[in-house]
Design a protein around this motif. Structure first.
Motif, mmCIF file in Angstrom:
data_model
loop_
_atom_site.group_PDB
_atom_site.id
_atom_site.type_symbol
_atom_site.label_atom_id
_atom_site.label_comp_id
_atom_site.label_asym_id
_atom_site.label_seq_id
_atom_site.Cartn_x
_atom_site.Cartn_y
_atom_site.Cartn_z
ATOM 1 N N ARG A 46 0.942 -1.190 -0.027
ATOM 2 C CA ARG A 46 -0.275 -0.143 0.070
ATOM 3 C C ARG A 46 0.693 1.241 -0.064
ATOM 4 N NH1 ARG A 46 -2.206 4.166 2.059
ATOM 5 N NH2 ARG A 46 -0.661 4.208 3.720
ATOM 6 N N TYR B 190 -9.117 -6.247 6.827
ATOM 7 C CA TYR B 190 -9.148 -4.766 6.519
ATOM 8 C C TYR B 190 -7.615 -4.373 5.722
ATOM 9 C CZ TYR B 190 -12.959 -4.367 9.843
ATOM 10 O OH TYR B 190 -13.913 -4.299 10.531
ATOM 11 N N ALA C 140 -7.844 -2.134 2.372
ATOM 12 C CA ALA C 140 -7.080 -0.895 2.174
ATOM 13 C C ALA C 140 -6.219 -1.130 1.026
ATOM 14 C CB ALA C 140 -6.162 -0.580 3.395
ATOM 15 N N TRP D 134 -13.659 -6.376 2.990
ATOM 16 C CA TRP D 134 -14.449 -5.640 4.011
ATOM 17 C C TRP D 134 -15.470 -6.163 4.680
ATOM 18 C CZ3 TRP D 134 -13.450 -0.924 6.810
ATOM 19 C CH2 TRP D 134 -14.354 -0.241 7.362
ATOM 20 N N GLN E 11 -6.204 -1.103 11.032
ATOM 21 C CA GLN E 11 -6.409 -1.347 9.731
ATOM 22 C C GLN E 11 -7.758 -0.981 9.266
ATOM 23 O OE1 GLN E 11 -4.074 -2.259 7.606
ATOM 24 N NE2 GLN E 11 -2.656 -1.631 9.223
ATOM 25 N N LEU F 142 -8.062 2.673 8.269
ATOM 26 C CA LEU F 142 -7.298 2.781 7.073
ATOM 27 C C LEU F 142 -8.175 2.398 5.809
ATOM 28 C CD1 LEU F 142 -4.944 3.855 5.356
ATOM 29 C CD2 LEU F 142 -3.554 1.740 5.991
ATOM 30 N N ALA F 143 -8.754 1.313 6.040
ATOM 31 C CA ALA F 143 -9.459 0.470 4.913
ATOM 32 C C ALA F 143 -10.811 1.424 4.637
ATOM 33 C CB ALA F 143 -9.783 -0.909 5.321
ATOM 34 N N GLU G 141 -9.510 4.397 2.630
ATOM 35 C CA GLU G 141 -9.251 3.862 1.247
ATOM 36 C C GLU G 141 -10.307 3.719 0.193
ATOM 37 O OE1 GLU G 141 -6.532 5.228 0.152
ATOM 38 O OE2 GLU G 141 -4.757 4.553 1.361
ATOM 39 N N TYR H 274 -18.793 3.805 4.375
ATOM 40 C CA TYR H 274 -17.019 3.878 4.779
ATOM 41 C C TYR H 274 -16.911 5.244 5.422
ATOM 42 C CZ TYR H 274 -17.225 -0.027 1.466
ATOM 43 O OH TYR H 274 -17.305 -0.940 0.968
ATOM 44 N N ALA I 252 -4.164 6.579 8.005
ATOM 45 C CA ALA I 252 -5.701 6.956 7.695
ATOM 46 C C ALA I 252 -6.012 8.356 7.603
ATOM 47 C CB ALA I 252 -6.437 5.956 8.715
#
Length: 993
Positions: free
Chosen positions: A608, A695, A699, A727, A751, A754-755, A758, A768, A789
């Motif tokens: 990533r 997760y 991301a 997810w 995580q 962050l996911a 993104e 989200y 994030a």
């Protein structure tokens, strides 16, 4: 009668007072008080105490605790430091120690032997050592002796053996010496006098019989550190490379498994034979010259042997190396005479496996009777030192001679970089710190012409504290800055300090950062699993590892990666010996982890990060060619994206139909001695899915979907679908994982946040956004800001997300960057991080990785374009690129001086040089007492390093020792990828100018 009775009572009272109390001068600690700190094996038990005295039970000798206690003991220099203890029946340890530490950082150690019988005992130090004459003095500070006037700390420490303790420490006090104590001291003085007389005899004999052979230590570099300081760099011993070779049994050979460490293995090599429990290492014992010796390790299939490594060559004889009579100096033909003083700093530059014998580098520093003028010839004779050369001539030409005192980046700089700084410093080892009386420096071009002059600025004085993990004098010397930031003319240059010497050569050029970036990316290429490597792609040659087409079998585990790594796999494997589970045919690819061969979910962070870098500068990376396999050159994707997708696609193959993402592939133990990634005989298992993996995959796949959209829309759609499935699966299972693995719940939440950011960027879906805003400290104000994030949210496109939250996320990143700048301002070499409580360990890339665990500085520049963040990013990369006291770039293949012996098993076991692009963990703080490095300091470095290993400045303490994980290991996600990210970002900034 009354007076007689009173006198008798008084006498009885005196007789009733214990001897230890009658002789008491003063207590040194309040034993009823809880210690202020503890470390090593003792930390848990001491931390759990409410009050003293301290009971040490069920721990070994590798630990200690202490009190801050101010004492002026100048009136008691002759007193004994006594230790009063209660020894319990379960005690097996033989010794304890007490340290008195003064305000200058010097420690006096007192050693005590514990009685074999249980009961209360008052112990005196060995040889009845006095306050002013401890059993051992550790000279951390400026003074060469313990200062009794300024004692600031009292510690109790173990003897660093493994025997179990069961002892209560009741008191530490001072007592008057008795006749027996004075006799013990007199006996010690006589022994010392006799030892000095014996030494004098040995010196005379040594001077008459110095042997210089082809195997003797060799002087490899001579330079000045100052006009009156000449440094000789001497290398003693080499370790010839060994490589796997076919095993041909001989009569009497014995293959002995390590029964202390066993694991589930394939008896015939990977995928062959049967699964069984066997020793992790298989030692080959053979009779040599009538004795059975350990000569190597065999592979699990018994087909190959790896010989044990040996040090070849003479050691530097210690008798005269530190004494002026071992040398002569003659300046411009004057009569030879001894130097005024000799200082030394010695450490390994390579170590053998398995016994960790060292090939040594010694830097001997001679203080001359008078300073050298420019052009002077200084002939150094070595009548008492067993080097190959009996003498060597140094011509003092500072403009043409590299000095170890002048430090500069070996990456170089790009024109327009707002930070271009070299540094000047010399820690003299046993000679302590050094101050310079210099005011100007010069910048020399490739022809030796001066193109710039500038002032030399004091950054930190000798003895002045700086802020790293704590506030103290870490560098142990003065440090000066040589700033040439305004100079932008492309070319090759050296920095000159008149009267001293120059730095190594560096480049100012548009390709400086691009070249470093390419080196780091080759480091990732060299860790690809499932593909063969070799010319013309790379000079490093390696067969294809862990591919199912080669018979490799990867079993499906019920255990998630959240439960652990190798030990968790082995535990699961033990239950599968009689009924092995199904195998996965597609569990290949990804990037291997460090010296190990596993591929775990933390590697998704590497992928990533590369994809984030691409998004920040697509114009740069669309056309930047990197070393990638031939079949990827024509796939239409930028090479940077290809490298990231090698790991992402591995995890995509592990994703199940229900969306769950497996946590990678791990073996049942760390690699076996002698085995390489393509000859691994260990059980391999694919972790079950968990929410962290889900997760982290979501991301990374979300970013991949964005960056591949313009190149391959169908592939991008696949990544988007996989990300959303991952997810949804993680959302269904996260609560259960948080309960089962409570200590790792914060990693799951990190995580997830962050996911969410993104996926919001990818889809614009409000759910989200709600997930991000529901937990992020940027919104809630609770907990720590999660940097990646926050940066992802701050970069959301117009119309996506909440503008106020974007602004808050942006400010959070800038706040972290400002903290990193303030941290860098507080230490001599500009090491930068926004996390001041970061443990000062190699495991976080403290000195070797720009920004340590943070990318806040380049991210802040990406958000603002503010020049101060660009300059701070450059400064954060300066130390790790070579602007440090070791003049060492901490990435293999980078610059003219880089680590040569990282903990990378495949190259070491095939006799090849280390592949380029490995950023090692690097040094930490040797004085910290870290349990992860205590074994190395105690059992291996104690007799090798001068000064003692724990007293070295952290910035100069790197030991290029294969098989020291905290120092020489690394991971692709902790050190290589963050370095690549910084260098790539700086390359993109240079390309824009």
């Amino acid at each position: 009668m009354y007076r007689l009775l009173g006198g008798a009572l008084a006498l009885l009272c005196v007789l009733a007072v214990p001897t230890h109390a009658r002789d008491l001068v003063r207590p040194l600690i309040d034993a009823d008080q809880k210690p202020l700190f503890a470390f090593g094996q003792w930390e848990p038990s001491v931390t759990e105490m409410a009050v003293g005295p301290v009971r040490l039970r069920g721990v070994g000798g590798k630990g200690g605790y202490g009190y801050n206690a101010a004492h002026d003991l100048s009136a008691h220099a002759d007193a004994l430091v006594r230790l009063r203890v209660e020894v319990h029946p379960g005690n097996r340890s033989q010794g304890l120690r007490v340290l008195l530490r003064d305000a200058d950082g010097t420690s006096g150690r007192f050693d005590y032997r514990l009685p074999g019988d249980a009961g209360v005992a008052t112990l005196k130090p060995r040889d009845a050592a006095a306050v002013a004459e401890p059993n051992l003095v550790t000279r951390d500070g400026d003074d060469a002796a313990l200062d009794p006037r300024r004692i600031t700390q009292v510690q109790v420490i173990g003897d660093w053996r493994d025997e179990r303790l069961d002892v209560t420490v009741l008191a530490i006090d001072l007592a008057r010496p008795d006749a027996d104590d004075l006799a013990a001291r007199a006996a010690l003085r006589r022994r010392v006098e006799q030892a000095n007389a014996d030494r004098a005899t040995r010196v005379r004999l040594a001077l008459a019989d110095i042997r210089r052979t082809d195997a003797a230590p060799e002087i490899v570099h001579v330079c000045a550190l100052a006009p009156d300081l000449v440094q000789l760099t001497i290398r003693a011993g080499t370790i010839p490379p060994v490589r796997l070779e076919p095993y041909v049994p001989r009569d009497g050979d014995r293959v002995v498994p390590d029964t202390k460490h066993e694991a589930v293995v394939w008896t015939g090599g990977q995928g062959r034979g049967r699964l069984a429990v066997e020793g992790e290492s298989l030692r080959l014992l053979r009779r040599v010259d009538g004795q059975e010796r350990h000569v190597g390790f065999v592979t699990g299939d018994r087909r190959f042997v790896l010989p044990v490594e040996r040090v070849v060559g003479d050691v530097l004889h210690p008798l005269l190396v530190d004494r002026p009579e071992g040398y002569t100096v003659s300046i411009d033909g004057q009569t030879p005479r001894p130097p005024v003083a000799v200082y030394r700093k010695s450490k390994p530059f390579n170590m053998t496996h398995p016994d960790r014998r060292a090939a040594m580098e010694h830097r001997v520093i001679l203080r001359l009777p008078e300073p050298m003028s420019v052009g002077a010839d200084c002939v150094v004779g070595l009548p008492g030192v067993n080097t190959r050369q009996a003498s060597i001539t140094y011509r003092h030409e500072p403009r043409t001679t590299r000095s170890d005192a002048v430090h500069v980046s070996q990456i170089g700089f790009a024109p327009g970089d707002p930070y271009k700084v070299a540094l000047l410093s010399s820690w003299l080892g046993t000679g302590g710190g050094h101050r310079y009386n210099v005011t100007r420096f010069e910048l020399l071009d490739d022809s030796g012409r001066t193109v710039l002059e500038g002032p030399i600025q004091l950054v930190k004085d000798d003895g002045e504290p700086e802020q790293l993990r704590e506030t103290r004098d870490y560098t142990q010397t003065a440090v000066y800055a040589l700033d040439f930031s305004a100079f932008d003319e492309p070319g090759r240059y050296r920095v000159l300090v008149p009267g001293v010497g120059t730095s190594g050569t560096f480049t100012i050029g548009h390709d400086a950062w691009r070249s470093a970036f390419g080196t780091g990316m080759r480091g990732l290429l060299h860790h690809r699993s499932g593909v063969a490597l070799g010319p013309p792609l790379t000079d490093y040659t390696r067969p294809r590892p862990q591919h199912p087409a080669d018979g490799v079998r990867v079993f499906v585990l019920p255990t998630p990666n959240l439960a652990g790594e190798a030990k968790a796999v082995n535990k699961a494997a033990l239950g599968m010996l009689d009924d092995p589970p199904p195998t996965l045919d597609d569990a290949w690819g990804g990037h291997m982890d460090a010296g190990d061969f596993d591929r775990n979910t933390r590697h998704l962070g590497m992928a990533r990060l590369l994809l984030e870098l691409y998004e920040l500068a697509p114009d740069t990376f669309d056309t930047l060619a990197l070393a990638v396999p031939e079949d990827e050159r024509g796939n239409g994707l930028p090479d940077l994206i290809d490298e990231a997708l090698w790991t992402l696609d591995f995890f995509a193959r592990l994703q199940r139909e229900d969306g769950g993402v497996g946590g990678g592939v791990e073996s049942s133990a760390h690699p076996r001695d002698a085995e390489t990634s393509w000859r691994d005989s260990l059980f391999l298992g694919a972790f079950a899915p968990d929410s962290y993996a889900g997760y982290a995959f979501a991301a990374t796949a979300a970013v991949a979907a964005r960056v591949t959209r313009g190149f391959d829309p169908e592939r991008a759609d696949g990544y988007r679908a996989a990300a959303e499935r991952a997810w949804r699966w993680a959302e269904r299972h996260a609560d259960d994982d948080r309960r089962r693995f409570a200590k790792r719940a914060w990693q799951i939440d990190e995580q997830r946040e962050l996911a969410a950011a993104e996926l919001l960027h990818l889809t614009g879906d409000d759910r989200y956004d709600q997930a991000f805003r529901g937990t992020s400290a940027v919104v809630t104000g609770r907990g720590d800001v999660r940097e990646a994030a926050a940066f992802a949210y701050a970069r959301l496109p117009v119309g996506v997300g909440d503008d106020a939250v974007k602004a808050a996320a942006r400010q959070a990143v800038l706040d972290l960057a400002d903290r990193a700048i303030a941290f860098g301002d507080g230490n001599a070499f500009g090491v930068s991080t926004p996390y001041p409580d970061m443990p000062m360990l190699g495991f976080v890339g403290y000195f070797s990785t720009p920004g340590m665990t943070s990318r806040a500085l380049p991210r802040a520049h990406a958000l603002t374009g503010d020049r101060k963040y660009h300059a701070a990013t450059l400064r954060s990369a300066n130390f790790s690129a070579g602007a440090n006291p070791d003049n060492l770039a901490y990435t293999t293949g980078l610059g003219w001086n880089a680590p040569r012996h990282p903990l990378h098993l495949d190259h070491r076991r095939t006799g090849q040089p280390a592949p380029a692009g490995i950023t090692v963990y690097g040094p930490g703080d040797p004085a910290s007492g870290s349990a992860s490095s205590a074994w190395m300091h105690t059992y291996f470095l104690a007799d090798q390093m001068v000064p003692p290993s724990r007293t070295w400045p952290p910035q100069e303490s790197y030991v290029d020792a294969f098989m020291w994980p905290e120092m020489a290991e690394y991971t692709i996600h902790q050190t290589i990828a963050p370095s690549v990210y910084t260098w790539g970002y700086l390359a993109a900034q240079a390309a824009d100018r």
